[in-house]
Design a protein around this motif. Structure first.
Motif, mmCIF file in Angstrom:
data_model
loop_
_atom_site.group_PDB
_atom_site.id
_atom_site.type_symbol
_atom_site.label_atom_id
_atom_site.label_comp_id
_atom_site.label_asym_id
_atom_site.label_seq_id
_atom_site.Cartn_x
_atom_site.Cartn_y
_atom_site.Cartn_z
ATOM 1 N N CYS A 301 -37.680 -44.765 49.419
ATOM 2 C CA CYS A 301 -37.179 -43.833 50.437
ATOM 3 C C CYS A 301 -35.671 -43.982 50.613
ATOM 4 C CB CYS A 301 -37.874 -44.095 51.772
ATOM 5 S SG CYS A 301 -39.605 -43.562 51.835
ATOM 6 N N GLU A 302 -35.201 -45.232 50.710
ATOM 7 C CA GLU A 302 -33.766 -45.455 50.932
ATOM 8 C C GLU A 302 -32.928 -45.159 49.694
ATOM 9 O OE1 GLU A 302 -31.948 -46.020 53.627
ATOM 10 O OE2 GLU A 302 -33.773 -45.709 54.781
ATOM 11 N N ASN A 303 -33.453 -45.448 48.516
ATOM 12 C CA ASN A 303 -32.712 -45.146 47.286
ATOM 13 C C ASN A 303 -32.510 -43.648 47.107
ATOM 14 O OD1 ASN A 303 -32.490 -47.834 46.605
ATOM 15 N ND2 ASN A 303 -34.121 -47.808 45.077
ATOM 16 N N ASN A 304 -33.508 -42.886 47.519
ATOM 17 C CA ASN A 304 -33.455 -41.439 47.316
ATOM 18 C C ASN A 304 -32.879 -40.679 48.507
ATOM 19 O OD1 ASN A 304 -34.922 -40.745 44.629
ATOM 20 N ND2 ASN A 304 -36.264 -42.270 45.582
ATOM 21 N N PHE A 305 -33.169 -41.168 49.714
ATOM 22 C CA PHE A 305 -32.779 -40.440 50.925
ATOM 23 C C PHE A 305 -32.230 -41.442 51.947
ATOM 24 C CE2 PHE A 305 -36.794 -38.740 49.130
ATOM 25 C CZ PHE A 305 -36.260 -37.635 48.475
ATOM 26 N N GLY A 306 -31.014 -41.900 51.695
ATOM 27 C CA GLY A 306 -30.431 -42.957 52.510
ATOM 28 C C GLY A 306 -30.479 -42.693 54.000
ATOM 29 N N GLY A 307 -30.921 -43.691 54.758
ATOM 30 C CA GLY A 307 -31.012 -43.573 56.213
ATOM 31 C C GLY A 307 -32.333 -43.043 56.713
ATOM 32 N N MET A 308 -33.264 -42.765 55.802
ATOM 33 C CA MET A 308 -34.535 -42.152 56.178
ATOM 34 C C MET A 308 -35.438 -43.098 56.970
ATOM 35 S SD MET A 308 -37.361 -40.473 53.618
ATOM 36 C CE MET A 308 -38.908 -39.807 54.216
ATOM 37 N N THR A 309 -35.347 -44.401 56.689
ATOM 38 C CA THR A 309 -36.317 -45.333 57.271
ATOM 39 C C THR A 309 -35.752 -46.151 58.428
ATOM 40 O OG1 THR A 309 -35.760 -47.151 55.762
ATOM 41 C CG2 THR A 309 -37.460 -45.591 55.043
ATOM 42 N N ARG A 310 -36.589 -46.408 59.394
ATOM 43 C CA ARG A 310 -36.364 -47.461 60.363
ATOM 44 C C ARG A 310 -36.800 -48.767 59.688
ATOM 45 N NH1 ARG A 310 -40.035 -45.165 65.042
ATOM 46 N NH2 ARG A 310 -39.640 -47.204 66.005
ATOM 47 N N PRO A 311 -36.445 -49.934 60.234
ATOM 48 C CA PRO A 311 -36.880 -51.192 59.622
ATOM 49 C C PRO A 311 -38.393 -51.233 59.429
ATOM 50 C CG PRO A 311 -35.228 -51.631 61.276
ATOM 51 C CD PRO A 311 -35.556 -50.165 61.396
ATOM 52 N N LEU A 312 -38.818 -51.689 58.262
ATOM 53 C CA LEU A 312 -40.248 -51.827 57.980
ATOM 54 C C LEU A 312 -40.864 -52.799 58.979
ATOM 55 C CD1 LEU A 312 -41.919 -52.126 54.534
ATOM 56 C CD2 LEU A 312 -42.484 -53.810 56.276
ATOM 57 N N ASP A 313 -42.021 -52.447 59.521
ATOM 58 C CA ASP A 313 -42.703 -53.271 60.522
ATOM 59 C C ASP A 313 -43.815 -54.076 59.849
ATOM 60 O OD1 ASP A 313 -43.842 -54.411 62.722
ATOM 61 O OD2 ASP A 313 -44.474 -52.549 63.674
ATOM 62 N N PHE A 314 -43.589 -55.386 59.702
ATOM 63 C CA PHE A 314 -44.575 -56.310 59.136
ATOM 64 C C PHE A 314 -45.112 -57.149 60.288
ATOM 65 C CE2 PHE A 314 -45.018 -60.549 56.735
ATOM 66 C CZ PHE A 314 -46.329 -60.290 56.373
ATOM 67 N N GLY A 315 -46.390 -56.917 60.652
ATOM 68 C CA GLY A 315 -46.890 -57.553 61.865
ATOM 69 C C GLY A 315 -48.339 -57.977 61.797
ATOM 70 N N ASN A 316 -48.802 -58.577 62.867
ATOM 71 C CA ASN A 316 -50.166 -59.110 62.961
ATOM 72 C C ASN A 316 -51.147 -58.010 63.372
ATOM 73 O OD1 ASN A 316 -49.728 -62.211 62.678
ATOM 74 N ND2 ASN A 316 -48.168 -61.549 64.133
ATOM 75 N N PHE A 317 -51.568 -57.212 62.405
ATOM 76 C CA PHE A 317 -52.519 -56.135 62.659
ATOM 77 C C PHE A 317 -53.143 -55.719 61.331
ATOM 78 C CE2 PHE A 317 -48.095 -54.453 62.801
ATOM 79 C CZ PHE A 317 -48.066 -53.794 61.575
ATOM 80 N N ALA A 318 -54.136 -54.859 61.413
ATOM 81 C CA ALA A 318 -54.771 -54.342 60.200
ATOM 82 C C ALA A 318 -54.814 -52.815 60.193
ATOM 83 C CB ALA A 318 -56.182 -54.903 60.047
#
Length: 361
Positions: A301-318
Protein backbone atom coordinates in the motif's frame (compact mmCIF):
# COMPACT_ATOMS: atom_id res chain seq x y z
CA UNK A 1 -33.63 -10.92 80.08
CA UNK A 2 -33.53 -14.49 78.79
CA UNK A 3 -37.00 -14.02 77.34
CA UNK A 4 -35.94 -10.86 75.49
CA UNK A 5 -32.87 -12.63 74.13
CA UNK A 6 -35.02 -15.44 72.77
CA UNK A 7 -37.34 -12.94 71.09
CA UNK A 8 -34.41 -11.19 69.41
CA UNK A 9 -33.11 -14.52 68.17
CA UNK A 10 -36.48 -15.53 66.72
CA UNK A 11 -36.89 -12.13 65.03
CA UNK A 12 -33.42 -12.36 63.51
CA UNK A 13 -34.16 -15.82 62.10
CA UNK A 14 -37.49 -14.65 60.66
CA UNK A 15 -35.86 -11.59 59.07
CA UNK A 16 -33.19 -13.77 57.47
CA UNK A 17 -35.83 -16.10 56.05
CA UNK A 18 -37.75 -13.15 54.60
CA UNK A 19 -34.59 -11.79 52.92
CA UNK A 20 -33.72 -15.19 51.43
CA UNK A 21 -37.26 -15.64 50.12
CA UNK A 22 -37.19 -12.18 48.56
CA UNK A 23 -33.90 -12.90 46.81
CA UNK A 24 -35.22 -16.19 45.42
CA UNK A 25 -38.32 -14.43 44.09
CA UNK A 26 -36.14 -11.83 42.33
CA UNK A 27 -34.07 -14.55 40.67
CA UNK A 28 -37.17 -16.44 39.58
CA UNK A 29 -38.64 -13.28 38.08
CA UNK A 30 -35.52 -12.63 36.02
CA UNK A 31 -35.16 -16.14 34.58
CA UNK A 32 -37.66 -15.54 31.71
CA UNK A 33 -35.87 -12.30 30.84
CA UNK A 34 -32.57 -14.11 30.56
CA UNK A 35 -33.89 -16.62 28.06
CA UNK A 36 -34.96 -13.74 25.79
CA UNK A 37 -31.55 -12.06 25.99
CA UNK A 38 -28.53 -12.08 23.69
CA UNK A 39 -26.64 -14.00 26.36
CA UNK A 40 -29.08 -16.85 26.08
CA UNK A 41 -28.75 -16.83 22.31
CA UNK A 42 -24.96 -16.99 22.53
CA UNK A 43 -25.10 -19.77 25.12
CA UNK A 44 -27.45 -21.77 22.93
CA UNK A 45 -24.89 -21.52 20.13
CA UNK A 46 -22.57 -23.61 22.29
CA UNK A 47 -24.85 -26.58 21.68
CA UNK A 48 -24.06 -26.55 17.97
CA UNK A 49 -20.33 -25.75 17.86
CA UNK A 50 -17.33 -27.33 19.46
CA UNK A 51 -16.07 -26.11 22.82
CA UNK A 52 -12.78 -24.85 21.38
CA UNK A 53 -14.47 -22.73 18.73
CA UNK A 54 -17.16 -21.57 21.17
CA UNK A 55 -14.60 -20.39 23.72
CA UNK A 56 -12.63 -18.62 21.01
CA UNK A 57 -15.67 -16.74 19.73
CA UNK A 58 -16.96 -15.74 23.16
CA UNK A 59 -13.55 -14.35 24.16
CA UNK A 60 -13.32 -12.49 20.86
CA UNK A 61 -16.84 -11.10 21.24
CA UNK A 62 -16.17 -9.87 24.75
CA UNK A 63 -12.92 -8.20 23.73
CA UNK A 64 -14.55 -6.67 20.66
CA UNK A 65 -17.36 -5.15 22.73
CA UNK A 66 -15.01 -3.97 25.45
CA UNK A 67 -12.61 -2.25 23.07
CA UNK A 68 -15.23 -1.17 20.48
CA UNK A 69 -12.79 -2.16 17.74
CA UNK A 70 -9.62 -0.83 19.33
CA UNK A 71 -7.91 1.95 17.41
CA UNK A 72 -4.26 2.92 17.29
CA UNK A 73 -5.14 6.56 16.83
CA UNK A 74 -3.98 9.21 19.26
CA UNK A 75 -7.61 9.98 20.11
CA UNK A 76 -10.11 7.67 21.73
CA UNK A 77 -12.65 6.00 19.43
CA UNK A 78 -16.24 7.16 19.51
CA UNK A 79 -18.47 4.86 21.54
CA UNK A 80 -21.29 3.94 19.21
CA UNK A 81 -24.68 2.64 20.21
CA UNK A 82 -25.48 -1.06 19.93
CA UNK A 83 -28.76 -0.89 18.03
CA UNK A 84 -31.26 -3.61 17.23
CA UNK A 85 -32.43 -4.22 13.69
CA UNK A 86 -35.41 -1.90 14.17
CA UNK A 87 -33.01 1.00 14.88
CA UNK A 88 -31.18 0.83 11.56
CA UNK A 89 -32.06 3.65 9.20
CA UNK A 90 -33.05 2.51 5.73
CA UNK A 91 -31.93 5.89 4.36
CA UNK A 92 -28.45 7.28 4.26
CA UNK A 93 -27.56 10.29 6.36
CA UNK A 94 -28.30 13.51 4.47
CA UNK A 95 -26.20 16.49 5.59
CA UNK A 96 -28.57 18.98 3.99
CA UNK A 97 -31.86 17.52 5.19
CA UNK A 98 -33.86 18.91 8.10
CA UNK A 99 -31.79 18.68 11.28
CA UNK A 100 -34.08 20.75 13.47
CA UNK A 101 -32.94 21.00 17.10
CA UNK A 102 -29.62 19.32 16.22
CA UNK A 103 -26.25 20.86 17.03
CA UNK A 104 -23.54 21.27 14.42
CA UNK A 105 -20.12 19.77 15.32
CA UNK A 106 -16.79 19.96 13.50
CA UNK A 107 -14.97 17.28 11.50
CA UNK A 108 -11.18 17.57 11.61
CA UNK A 109 -9.04 16.20 8.80
CA UNK A 110 -5.80 14.49 9.77
CA UNK A 111 -3.22 12.26 8.14
CA UNK A 112 -1.83 9.68 10.55
CA UNK A 113 1.79 8.95 9.72
CA UNK A 114 4.08 8.22 12.68
CA UNK A 115 3.09 5.76 15.37
CA UNK A 116 4.90 2.82 16.89
CA UNK A 117 8.02 1.59 15.12
CA UNK A 118 9.05 2.73 11.67
CA UNK A 119 10.36 0.31 9.07
CA UNK A 120 11.35 1.79 5.70
CA UNK A 121 8.25 3.76 4.66
CA UNK A 122 5.59 2.47 7.08
CA UNK A 123 4.89 2.10 10.79
CA UNK A 124 3.83 -0.79 13.01
CA UNK A 125 2.19 -0.29 16.37
CA UNK A 126 3.08 -3.38 18.41
CA UNK A 127 0.53 -3.60 21.22
CA UNK A 128 1.84 -6.99 22.40
CA UNK A 129 4.82 -8.20 24.43
CA UNK A 130 6.24 -9.98 21.36
CA UNK A 131 9.71 -8.80 20.29
CA UNK A 132 8.79 -8.16 16.67
CA UNK A 133 11.55 -8.03 14.07
CA UNK A 134 9.70 -6.28 11.27
CA UNK A 135 12.32 -6.81 8.56
CA UNK A 136 12.78 -10.49 9.28
CA UNK A 137 9.04 -11.16 9.39
CA UNK A 138 8.37 -9.09 6.28
CA UNK A 139 10.98 -10.99 4.28
CA UNK A 140 9.80 -14.44 5.36
CA UNK A 141 7.84 -16.54 2.86
CA UNK A 142 4.14 -15.97 2.54
CA UNK A 143 2.13 -18.62 4.43
CA UNK A 144 0.10 -19.61 1.36
CA UNK A 145 0.52 -19.87 -2.38
CA UNK A 146 -1.95 -18.51 -4.91
CA UNK A 147 -2.87 -20.79 -7.80
CA UNK A 148 -3.10 -20.02 -11.52
CA UNK A 149 -6.84 -20.50 -11.62
CA UNK A 150 -9.97 -18.43 -11.96
CA UNK A 151 -11.51 -20.33 -9.06
CA UNK A 152 -12.37 -18.36 -5.91
CA UNK A 153 -9.34 -17.81 -3.68
CA UNK A 154 -10.38 -14.61 -1.88
CA UNK A 155 -13.38 -13.90 0.35
CA UNK A 156 -14.39 -10.36 1.34
CA UNK A 157 -17.03 -9.98 4.04
CA UNK A 158 -18.22 -7.57 6.73
CA UNK A 159 -18.82 -8.48 10.37
CA UNK A 160 -20.32 -5.03 11.00
CA UNK A 161 -22.13 -4.69 7.71
CA UNK A 162 -24.17 -1.61 8.60
CA UNK A 163 -21.18 0.67 9.26
CA UNK A 164 -21.52 3.78 7.08
CA UNK A 165 -19.96 7.15 6.32
CA UNK A 166 -20.82 10.82 5.92
CA UNK A 167 -22.44 11.68 2.61
CA UNK A 168 -20.36 14.78 1.83
CA UNK A 169 -17.24 16.66 2.88
CA UNK A 170 -18.39 19.96 4.41
CA UNK A 171 -16.32 20.00 7.60
CA UNK A 172 -19.18 19.34 10.02
CA UNK A 173 -21.90 16.92 11.03
CA UNK A 174 -25.09 17.22 13.06
CA UNK A 175 -25.60 15.71 16.49
CA UNK A 176 -28.33 13.42 15.14
CA UNK A 177 -25.83 11.77 12.77
CA UNK A 178 -26.25 8.00 12.90
CA UNK A 179 -23.31 6.25 11.15
CA UNK A 180 -25.06 2.97 10.40
CA UNK A 181 -27.53 1.91 7.76
CA UNK A 182 -28.87 -1.38 6.46
CA UNK A 183 -29.10 0.15 2.98
CA UNK A 184 -26.17 -1.45 1.18
CA UNK A 185 -25.95 1.40 -1.31
CA UNK A 186 -24.48 3.56 1.45
CA UNK A 187 -22.62 1.36 3.91
CA UNK A 188 -19.22 -0.36 4.07
CA UNK A 189 -20.26 -3.05 1.58
CA UNK A 190 -19.63 -0.44 -1.13
CA UNK A 191 -15.97 -0.40 -0.09
CA UNK A 192 -15.80 -4.18 -0.22
CA UNK A 193 -17.17 -4.15 -3.75
CA UNK A 194 -14.46 -1.72 -4.88
CA UNK A 195 -11.80 -4.10 -3.55
CA UNK A 196 -13.47 -7.07 -5.19
CA UNK A 197 -13.75 -5.29 -8.55
CA UNK A 198 -10.01 -4.60 -8.63
CA UNK A 199 -9.21 -8.24 -7.87
CA UNK A 200 -11.59 -9.40 -10.60
CA UNK A 201 -9.92 -7.01 -13.05
CA UNK A 202 -6.62 -8.74 -12.27
CA UNK A 203 -8.10 -12.19 -12.86
CA UNK A 204 -8.21 -13.16 -9.18
CA UNK A 205 -11.24 -15.21 -8.16
CA UNK A 206 -13.14 -13.43 -5.38
CA UNK A 207 -16.44 -13.64 -3.56
CA UNK A 208 -17.83 -10.52 -1.89
CA UNK A 209 -20.40 -11.43 0.73
CA UNK A 210 -22.76 -8.67 1.93
CA UNK A 211 -24.71 -10.63 4.53
CA UNK A 212 -25.87 -8.47 7.44
CA UNK A 213 -24.17 -9.86 10.54
CA UNK A 214 -24.87 -6.99 12.95
CA UNK A 215 -28.64 -6.67 13.14
CA UNK A 216 -27.75 -7.03 16.80
CA UNK A 217 -24.19 -6.19 17.77
CA UNK A 218 -23.68 -9.08 20.19
CA UNK A 219 -22.95 -12.25 18.28
CA UNK A 220 -21.88 -10.52 15.06
CA UNK A 221 -18.49 -12.29 15.00
CA UNK A 222 -20.19 -15.64 15.57
CA UNK A 223 -22.48 -14.98 12.62
CA UNK A 224 -19.69 -13.81 10.32
CA UNK A 225 -17.68 -16.90 11.31
CA UNK A 226 -20.52 -19.08 10.09
CA UNK A 227 -20.49 -17.18 6.78
CA UNK A 228 -16.73 -17.68 6.39
CA UNK A 229 -16.97 -21.40 7.06
CA UNK A 230 -19.83 -21.75 4.59
CA UNK A 231 -17.75 -20.26 1.79
CA UNK A 232 -14.58 -22.18 2.67
CA UNK A 233 -16.57 -25.39 2.48
CA UNK A 234 -18.02 -24.38 -0.90
CA UNK A 235 -14.75 -22.96 -2.25
CA UNK A 236 -11.90 -24.94 -0.64
CA UNK A 237 -9.24 -22.97 -2.56
CA UNK A 238 -9.97 -19.82 -0.53
CA UNK A 239 -6.71 -18.61 0.99
CA UNK A 240 -7.51 -15.00 1.87
CA UNK A 241 -10.42 -13.71 3.97
CA UNK A 242 -10.75 -9.96 4.57
CA UNK A 243 -13.16 -8.46 7.09
CA UNK A 244 -13.71 -4.86 5.92
CA UNK A 245 -14.84 -2.32 8.54
CA UNK A 246 -14.77 1.41 9.12
CA UNK A 247 -13.41 3.01 12.31
CA UNK A 248 -14.57 5.92 14.49
CA UNK A 249 -12.27 8.57 15.99
CA UNK A 250 -13.25 11.57 18.08
CA UNK A 251 -15.70 12.33 20.88
CA UNK A 252 -19.33 13.32 21.34
CA UNK A 253 -18.63 16.83 20.03
CA UNK A 254 -16.10 16.35 17.23
CA UNK A 255 -14.90 13.73 14.78
CA UNK A 256 -11.61 13.03 13.03
CA UNK A 257 -11.32 11.84 9.44
CA UNK A 258 -7.98 10.24 8.48
CA UNK A 259 -7.14 11.11 4.88
CA UNK A 260 -4.37 11.04 2.28
CA UNK A 261 -4.16 12.29 -1.29
CA UNK A 262 -3.18 10.29 -4.34
CA UNK A 263 -3.15 11.83 -7.82
CA UNK A 264 -4.93 14.91 -6.50
CA UNK A 265 -7.84 12.92 -5.05
CA UNK A 266 -8.57 12.55 -1.36
CA UNK A 267 -8.99 9.05 0.07
CA UNK A 268 -9.64 7.59 3.52
CA UNK A 269 -6.60 6.17 5.31
CA UNK A 270 -6.80 2.49 6.13
CA UNK A 271 -5.65 0.53 9.17
CA UNK A 272 -4.63 -3.12 8.80
CA UNK A 273 -5.12 -5.24 11.92
CA UNK A 274 -3.51 -8.59 12.69
CA UNK A 275 -3.65 -10.61 15.90
CA UNK A 276 -1.41 -12.28 18.45
CA UNK A 277 -2.10 -15.35 20.59
CA UNK A 278 0.92 -16.68 22.52
CA UNK A 279 -1.12 -18.61 25.10
CA UNK A 280 -3.72 -20.26 22.87
CA UNK A 281 -6.50 -18.12 24.33
CA UNK A 282 -8.01 -17.51 20.89
CA UNK A 283 -7.15 -20.88 19.29
CA UNK A 284 -4.92 -18.92 16.90
CA UNK A 285 -1.62 -20.87 16.70
CA UNK A 286 -0.55 -19.51 13.29
CA UNK A 287 -0.90 -15.81 14.10
CA UNK A 288 2.71 -15.21 12.96
CA UNK A 289 1.82 -16.27 9.40
CA UNK A 290 -1.05 -13.79 9.24
CA UNK A 291 1.40 -11.15 10.47
CA UNK A 292 3.66 -11.83 7.47
CA UNK A 293 0.74 -11.28 5.12
CA UNK A 294 -0.29 -8.09 6.93
CA UNK A 295 3.20 -6.60 6.71
CA UNK A 296 3.49 -7.37 3.00
CA UNK A 297 0.13 -5.74 2.31
CA UNK A 298 1.07 -2.69 4.41
CA UNK A 299 4.30 -2.31 2.45
CA UNK A 300 2.52 -2.72 -0.90
CA UNK A 301 0.00 0.00 0.00
CA UNK A 302 2.74 2.47 0.96
CA UNK A 303 5.00 1.63 -1.99
CA UNK A 304 2.17 2.26 -4.42
CA UNK A 305 0.07 4.90 -2.66
CA UNK A 306 2.23 6.75 -0.16
CA UNK A 307 0.41 7.90 2.97
CA UNK A 308 -2.50 5.50 2.50
CA UNK A 309 -2.02 3.56 5.74
CA UNK A 310 -2.25 4.35 9.40
CA UNK A 311 0.24 2.35 11.53
CA UNK A 312 -0.43 -1.38 11.32
CA UNK A 313 -2.19 -2.59 14.48
CA UNK A 314 -0.60 -5.77 15.89
CA UNK A 315 -2.50 -6.71 19.02
CA UNK A 316 -3.92 -9.32 21.37
CA UNK A 317 -7.03 -10.40 19.46
CA UNK A 318 -8.22 -12.84 16.82
CA UNK A 319 -11.44 -11.45 15.27
CA UNK A 320 -11.95 -14.65 13.21
CA UNK A 321 -8.42 -14.39 11.77
CA UNK A 322 -7.77 -17.94 12.90
CA UNK A 323 -9.77 -19.42 10.02
CA UNK A 324 -6.61 -19.53 7.89
CA UNK A 325 -3.20 -17.90 7.44
CA UNK A 326 -4.45 -15.17 5.09
CA UNK A 327 -7.09 -13.50 7.26
CA UNK A 328 -7.00 -9.81 8.21
CA UNK A 329 -9.33 -7.13 9.52
CA UNK A 330 -9.03 -3.78 7.72
CA UNK A 331 -10.56 -0.49 8.86
CA UNK A 332 -11.21 1.80 5.88
CA UNK A 333 -11.62 5.37 7.12
CA UNK A 334 -13.87 6.46 9.97
CA UNK A 335 -17.49 7.48 10.32
CA UNK A 336 -16.50 11.05 9.36
CA UNK A 337 -14.89 10.16 6.05
CA UNK A 338 -17.21 10.36 3.09
CA UNK A 339 -18.40 7.27 1.26
CA UNK A 340 -16.57 8.42 -1.87
CA UNK A 341 -13.30 8.77 0.03
CA UNK A 342 -13.71 5.28 1.43
CA UNK A 343 -14.60 3.78 -1.96
CA UNK A 344 -11.54 5.37 -3.52
CA UNK A 345 -9.37 3.76 -0.85
CA UNK A 346 -11.10 0.45 -1.47
CA UNK A 347 -10.13 0.67 -5.13
CA UNK A 348 -6.49 1.42 -4.29
CA UNK A 349 -6.42 -1.27 -1.60
CA UNK A 350 -7.63 -3.78 -4.19
CA UNK A 351 -4.74 -2.83 -6.48
CA UNK A 352 -2.16 -3.16 -3.68
CA UNK A 353 -3.61 -6.51 -2.60
CA UNK A 354 -3.63 -7.86 -6.16
CA UNK A 355 0.05 -7.06 -6.44
CA UNK A 356 0.86 -8.98 -3.24
CA UNK A 357 -1.15 -11.99 -4.35
CA UNK A 358 0.22 -12.03 -7.90
CA UNK A 359 3.75 -12.01 -6.54
CA UNK A 360 2.92 -15.08 -4.53
CA UNK A 361 1.95 -17.58 -7.21
Amino acid sequence: MKFKGKVKTVLSVLLSLVLVATALCCVAARVPLYFNSDSAVVMSAALTISKGIYDTHIKTEKKAEKMNKKTVAETEPVTESRPTSSDFSQKYYNTFSNHKNSKKYPVYTKQYTAGGKKYQNFYVKNNTNFALNIGETLNAEMPFKMENTDEVQVLIYHTHTSESYLDCDVGYYYSDYYPRTSDKRYNVTQVGEEIANELRAQGIGVIHDTTSHDNTYTGSYLRSRATIEKYIEKYPKIKVTLDIHRDAIGSDTYKVKPTFTYKGKKGAQIMIMTGYDPTGEFNFPNWNYNLRFALKLQQSCENNFGGMTRPLDFGNFAYNMNVNTGSLLIEVGTDSNTLEEAKYSGKLLGKALAQVLQNNV
